[in-house]
Motif scaffolding. Structure first.
Motif, PDB file in Angstrom:
ATOM      1  N   PRO A 427       6.183  11.025  -3.031  1.00 17.13           N
ATOM      2  CA  PRO A 427       7.573  10.711  -2.685  1.00 17.13           C
ATOM      3  C   PRO A 427       8.033  11.434  -1.413  1.00 17.13           C
ATOM      4  N   LEU A 428       8.620  10.651  -0.501  1.00 16.45           N
ATOM      5  CA  LEU A 428       9.138  11.201   0.754  1.00 16.45           C
ATOM      6  C   LEU A 428      10.231  10.270   1.262  1.00 16.45           C
ATOM      7  N   ILE A 429      11.340  10.854   1.706  1.00 17.43           N
ATOM      8  CA  ILE A 429      12.421  10.089   2.328  1.00 17.43           C
ATOM      9  C   ILE A 429      12.630  10.613   3.744  1.00 17.43           C
ATOM     10  N   ILE A 430      12.607   9.691   4.711  1.00 23.12           N
ATOM     11  CA  ILE A 430      12.929  10.003   6.100  1.00 23.12           C
ATOM     12  C   ILE A 430      14.159   9.187   6.457  1.00 23.12           C
ATOM     13  N   ASP A 450     -10.565  11.411   4.680  1.00 23.03           N
ATOM     14  CA  ASP A 450     -11.469  12.354   4.029  1.00 23.03           C
ATOM     15  C   ASP A 450     -11.589  12.009   2.545  1.00 23.03           C
ATOM     16  N   ASP A 451     -12.478  12.670   1.854  1.00 23.10           N
ATOM     17  CA  ASP A 451     -12.798  12.300   0.469  1.00 23.10           C
ATOM     18  C   ASP A 451     -11.618  12.463  -0.478  1.00 23.10           C
ATOM     19  N   ALA A 452     -10.687  13.390  -0.143  1.00 21.36           N
ATOM     20  CA  ALA A 452      -9.567  13.638  -1.050  1.00 21.36           C
ATOM     21  C   ALA A 452      -8.521  12.537  -0.994  1.00 21.36           C
ATOM     22  N   ALA A 453      -8.491  11.768   0.093  1.00 19.87           N
ATOM     23  CA  ALA A 453      -7.431  10.778   0.291  1.00 19.87           C
ATOM     24  C   ALA A 453      -7.893   9.401  -0.166  1.00 19.87           C
ATOM     25  N   GLN A 454      -7.785   9.139  -1.454  1.00 19.20           N
ATOM     26  CA  GLN A 454      -8.313   7.905  -2.034  1.00 19.20           C
ATOM     27  C   GLN A 454      -7.255   6.838  -2.244  1.00 19.20           C
ATOM     28  N   TYR A 455      -5.959   7.197  -2.097  1.00 21.95           N
ATOM     29  CA  TYR A 455      -4.901   6.284  -2.509  1.00 21.95           C
ATOM     30  C   TYR A 455      -4.135   5.726  -1.312  1.00 21.95           C
ATOM     31  N   GLN A 456      -3.602   4.503  -1.503  1.00 19.79           N
ATOM     32  CA  GLN A 456      -2.537   4.030  -0.631  1.00 19.79           C
ATOM     33  C   GLN A 456      -1.225   4.437  -1.304  1.00 19.79           C
ATOM     34  N   SER A 457      -0.708   5.542  -0.856  1.00 20.33           N
ATOM     35  CA  SER A 457       0.371   6.222  -1.582  1.00 20.33           C
ATOM     36  C   SER A 457       1.655   5.415  -1.610  1.00 20.33           C
ATOM     37  N   ARG A 458       2.454   5.662  -2.645  1.00 20.41           N
ATOM     38  CA  ARG A 458       3.686   4.923  -2.883  1.00 20.41           C
ATOM     39  C   ARG A 458       4.889   5.868  -2.836  1.00 20.41           C
ATOM     40  N   GLN A 459       6.096   5.264  -3.012  1.00 20.84           N
ATOM     41  CA  GLN A 459       7.372   5.973  -3.109  1.00 20.84           C
ATOM     42  C   GLN A 459       7.756   6.644  -1.788  1.00 20.84           C
ATOM     43  N   ILE A 460       7.721   5.868  -0.711  1.00 17.95           N
ATOM     44  CA  ILE A 460       8.103   6.363   0.613  1.00 17.95           C
ATOM     45  C   ILE A 460       9.167   5.435   1.183  1.00 17.95           C
ATOM     46  N   ILE A 461      10.263   6.037   1.679  1.00 19.87           N
ATOM     47  CA  ILE A 461      11.390   5.290   2.231  1.00 19.87           C
ATOM     48  C   ILE A 461      11.709   5.826   3.617  1.00 19.87           C
ATOM     49  N   VAL A 462      11.914   4.909   4.564  1.00 17.12           N
ATOM     50  CA  VAL A 462      12.387   5.265   5.905  1.00 17.12           C
ATOM     51  C   VAL A 462      13.626   4.425   6.173  1.00 17.12           C
ATOM     52  N   SER A 463      14.734   5.069   6.540  1.00 14.55           N
ATOM     53  CA  SER A 463      15.975   4.320   6.731  1.00 14.55           C
ATOM     54  C   SER A 463      16.797   4.886   7.883  1.00 14.55           C
ATOM     55  N   GLU A 464      17.624   4.030   8.462  1.00 14.38           N
ATOM     56  CA  GLU A 464      18.660   4.411   9.427  1.00 14.38           C
ATOM     57  C   GLU A 464      18.127   5.304  10.544  1.00 14.38           C
ATOM     58  N   SER A 465      16.966   4.975  11.041  1.00 14.30           N
ATOM     59  CA  SER A 465      16.353   5.781  12.091  1.00 14.30           C
ATOM     60  C   SER A 465      16.205   4.971  13.371  1.00 14.30           C
ATOM     61  N   ILE A 466      16.105   5.678  14.477  1.00 17.25           N
ATOM     62  CA  ILE A 466      15.952   5.058  15.794  1.00 17.25           C
ATOM     63  C   ILE A 466      14.581   5.421  16.334  1.00 17.25           C
ATOM     64  N   ASP A 476       2.726   1.558   9.866  1.00 16.12           N
ATOM     65  CA  ASP A 476       2.271   1.744   8.490  1.00 16.12           C
ATOM     66  C   ASP A 476       0.764   1.520   8.488  1.00 16.12           C
ATOM     67  N   CYS A 477       0.046   2.629   8.435  1.00 10.89           N
ATOM     68  CA  CYS A 477      -1.410   2.568   8.523  1.00 10.89           C
ATOM     69  C   CYS A 477      -2.023   3.072   7.228  1.00 10.89           C
ATOM     70  N   GLY A 478      -1.535   2.507   6.100  1.00  9.53           N
ATOM     71  CA  GLY A 478      -2.228   2.813   4.869  1.00  9.53           C
ATOM     72  C   GLY A 478      -1.423   3.290   3.701  1.00  9.53           C
ATOM     73  N   ILE A 479      -0.129   2.945   3.585  1.00  2.00           N
ATOM     74  CA  ILE A 479       0.598   3.331   2.384  1.00  2.00           C
ATOM     75  C   ILE A 479       0.985   2.074   1.612  1.00  2.00           C
ATOM     76  N   GLY A 480       1.367   2.230   0.362  1.00  2.00           N
ATOM     77  CA  GLY A 480       1.696   1.104  -0.497  1.00  2.00           C
ATOM     78  C   GLY A 480       3.169   1.113  -0.863  1.00  2.00           C
ATOM     79  N   GLY A 481       3.822  -0.033  -0.711  1.00  2.00           N
ATOM     80  CA  GLY A 481       5.198  -0.167  -1.177  1.00  2.00           C
ATOM     81  C   GLY A 481       6.232   0.515  -0.309  1.00  2.00           C
ATOM     82  N   LEU A 482       5.969   0.662   0.993  1.00  2.00           N
ATOM     83  CA  LEU A 482       6.954   1.249   1.898  1.00  2.00           C
ATOM     84  C   LEU A 482       8.243   0.430   1.905  1.00  2.00           C
TER      85      LEU A 482
END
Length: 678
Positions: A427-430, A450-466, A476-482
């Motif tokens: 989870p991250l909000i920008i 790398d080997d630890a990064a196996q997921y297309q991570s979810r729960q990320i929101i970007v809003s009201e930015s320039i 978006d180079c590899g996350i899920g549900g942005l």
């Protein structure tokens, strides 16, 4: 001849005593001496002595009041008016800088000399304000009715409190406020000073009740204090207050840790020691860096539970040559937690070489962290390059000219770059950020390979930015549900929005374009290539993106471009209810690859170079309800792509093409409904 006094008790009507007192009365009125002795041997002031004492009090008052009526703009002006400032008195002169409002000087034999005392400046008030905001967090009302309550280091035992009337209470004081201590001490002094007896003294009230006493060691004893003397109580209180001070949660970098802020010497060792110390406290704390320049010859290592605060302007970290700003050691896979950065400026203008690791922030594995109102600029690589979030926020941040020593396309080198993939949910909000003139992206997310990064991570929101003036606006180079919403993405050198495999080398199919995201209600204008480009030319992707309600105008390429390797089939794309206006290329282009369950509906295409172009293959799709108003010779729908099970209906075409539908590829189960202008 003077009469010898008797030892008669007071009052006495003895003629001898009356005669003696008559002589003393004359001595009181007419003697030039300042004192005389009465018949009991006590020294009294004569009228001349009283007059001299009054003169001394008046002169002291004059010396202290007259200078307070004047303040001088310069020391020279004060010195020129020295006749108005009595010898030994003080006056104030305006400070030549912002460290204080005014400086105090004393008339020392006709020359004004500094006393070292100052009137506080706005900067000191800013610091107090910052402390207050922090203290308010820890010492706010909790329903007890007290204004503030102080607890021990373990936050368990109450050690002091201030009630709603502003009275300060400490343990062992019999429920009496500390403010009453001065009155008790004054009463003791009054009795002691009026009695010359060398023995133990007792203090009695008007009814002759015992109020207190001084023991033979000089210790004052007051009611309610048991066997503890007043001196010991004050000494112990000072120790308790000192312990409270040392265990507080807010510190000033300059005054508490002697961190240099003149920008001439390396402050990294002192600043790192301060961060380590505050992190070691129970619950951590905050370090306020006042106005100044904090030169760094090495990266600072952030720590859990430490908040770094700067004023809104006038303070900055200045990393030199190869030093970054805040860097968590590479390979440390433990999470840093509750690290906050508020109003922090990192100036990378002294970076001299490029490396992907020379960043403003380079932190991997962070949880419950906050970046608020910062400014990161002119860094060698990415400004905020942080990987693997969990429950964190980036708010009101500005990045500018980050990645300035990189070439376009090198790893990272963006305003904000977030590495992902360790957890399924990261989870991250920008929100409310401004990102301009950065080398690659304004903001981008990239699945690490790398080997630890196996997921297309979810729960990320970007809003009201320039995002403006960057190499590309958003990636978006590899996350899920942005969710990307309400952003201004304009005037970037290449794509406004790019879903692709990013800037890293592909390893085992990673990174890959993001999937199942939503881009909604954004302004995507005047970019140097496509407005939105979904590109699966290097790796396979799950697709599933929706582009809805956006204004996509004036871009040098297509409004929306879909491209993939010829042997890839990308599912579930939705392009709906967008306004695409005056783009150089087509409003919508399926440029390559195979696309299934693709829906292109309800879009307004106005005065673009073309309308809908199909060079790739489409199956199980619909093209309906679009307003295709190129008003030129471009067809409504054209291209050599194969179509299978497609419904094309309720589109409107306004243009001059003699062949509005120019589809030359294989068509299987393609139906045409009502399409005015076709």
């Amino acid at each position: 001849m003077a009469t010898i006094p008797t030892n008669n008790p007071v009052p006495s009507e003895s003629p001898a005593d009356l005669k003696f007192n008559a002589g003393k009365l004359d001595e009181f009125n007419t003697s030039d001496a300042e004192t005389y002795a009465d018949r009991k041997g006590r020294v009294r002031k004569t009228q001349a002595g009283i007059q001299k004492e009054n003169d001394r009090i008046v002169e002291n008052t004059r010396q202290n009041l007259i200078p307070l009526s004047r303040q001088y703009m310069t020391l020279a002006a004060a010195q020129a008016d020295i006749a108005s400032i009595p010898a030994g008195s003080t006056t104030f002169v305006r400070s030549p800088d912002d460290t204080a409002l005014a400086l105090e000087y004393i008339n020392d034999g006709g020359t004004l000399k500094p006393t070292g005392r100052k009137m506080p400046s706005q900067e000191s008030l800013d610091i107090v304000s910052a402390y207050y905001q922090i203290f308010e967090k820890y010492f706010s009302q909790n329903g007890s009715g007290n204004l503030y309550e102080w607890y021990d280091k373990e936050q368990e035992n109450l050690v002091a409190f201030m009630d709603s009337a502003g009275q300060f209470f400490l343990p062992g004081f019999d429920n009496k406020p500390v403010q009453s201590l001065k009155g008790d001490v004054d009463n003791v002094k009054k009795v002691i000073n009026g009695n010359d007896a060398p023995a133990i003294l007792s203090l009695n009230d008007a009814q002759n009740g015992l109020m207190g006493f001084m023991d033979d060691a000089g210790g004052y004893h007051l009611p309610g204090m048991g066997n503890e003397t007043l001196q010991k109580y004050v000494q112990d209180t000072r120790k308790r207050v000192d312990r409270m001070y040392r265990s507080r949660h807010a510190y000033n970098a300059v005054t508490d840790f002697a961190i240099d802020n003149n920008g001439l010497v390396d402050c990294q060792p002192a600043a790192q020691a301060a961060i380590n110390f505050v992190s070691s406290l129970p619950g951590g704390g905050s370090i306020y860096f006042p106005r100044g320049v904090y030169r760094l010859h090495k990266d600072l290592v952030p720590k859990s539970n430490v908040t770094i605060i700067m004023p809104h302007s006038g303070a900055r970290f200045l990393p030199i040559n190869k030093a970054g700003g805040f860097t968590k050691p590479w390979g440390d896979k433990s999470y840093i937690e509750n690290a906050h950065f508020i109003d922090v400026e990192i100036d990378g203008s002294e970076h001299s070489v490029y490396s992907h690791a020379i960043k403003g922030y380079y932190i991997q594995y962070f949880r419950h962290c906050l970046w608020l109102r910062g400014y990161v600029h002119d860094t060698s690589a990415t400004g905020v390059g942080i990987d693997f979030p969990d429950g964190s926020f980036i708010l009101d941040l500005v990045t500018e000219n980050c990645g300035r020593l990189a070439t376009l396309g090198r790893a990272g080198s963006s305003g904000i770059g977030i590495g992902t993939g360790v957890l399924q949910n990261e989870p991250l909000i920008i929100s409310r950020t401004i990102n301009r003139r950065n080398k690659n992206f304004g903001i981008f997310f990239e699945q690490q390979h790398d080997d630890a990064a196996q997921y297309q991570s979810r729960q990320i929101i970007v809003s009201e930015s320039i995002m403006t003036g960057n190499g590309m606006g958003f990636g978006d180079c590899g996350i899920g549900g942005l969710t990307l919403t309400g952003c201004q993405i304009n005037d970037n050198l290449n794509e406004g929005v790019l879903m692709s495999s990013g800037t890293l080398t592909v390893n085992d199919g990673r990174p890959q374009p993001g999937n199942d995201g939503i881009i909604a209600n954004c302004q995507i204008l005047r970019n140097g290539s496509h407005g939105i480009n979904y590109s699966a030319l290097r790796t396979m992707t799950a697709g599933g993106y929706s582009f809805t309600g956006n204004h996509i105008s004036g871009n040098a390429g297509n409004g929306v471009n879909l491209e993939a390797k010829s042997d890839y089939t990308i599912p579930d794309m939705n392009i709906a209810d967008n306004t695409m206006k005056e783009n150089t290329g087509h409003a919508i282009a399926v440029a390559s690859g195979a696309w299934t369950d693709l829906d292109i509906t309800g879009n307004r295409a106005l005065r673009n170079g073309g309308n809908i172009r199909v060079d790739g293959d489409i199956a199980d799709a619909s093209i309906g309800g679009n307003k295709l108003r190129s008003k030129n010779a471009a067809p409504a729908i054209s291209g050599p792509g194969a179509l299978n099970k497609i419904d094309i209906a309720e589109n409107q075409y306004i243009g001059t093409s003699i062949k509005p539908v120019d589809l030359t590829g294989i068509q299987n189960n393609v139906t045409y409904g009502r399409n005015p202008g076709f």
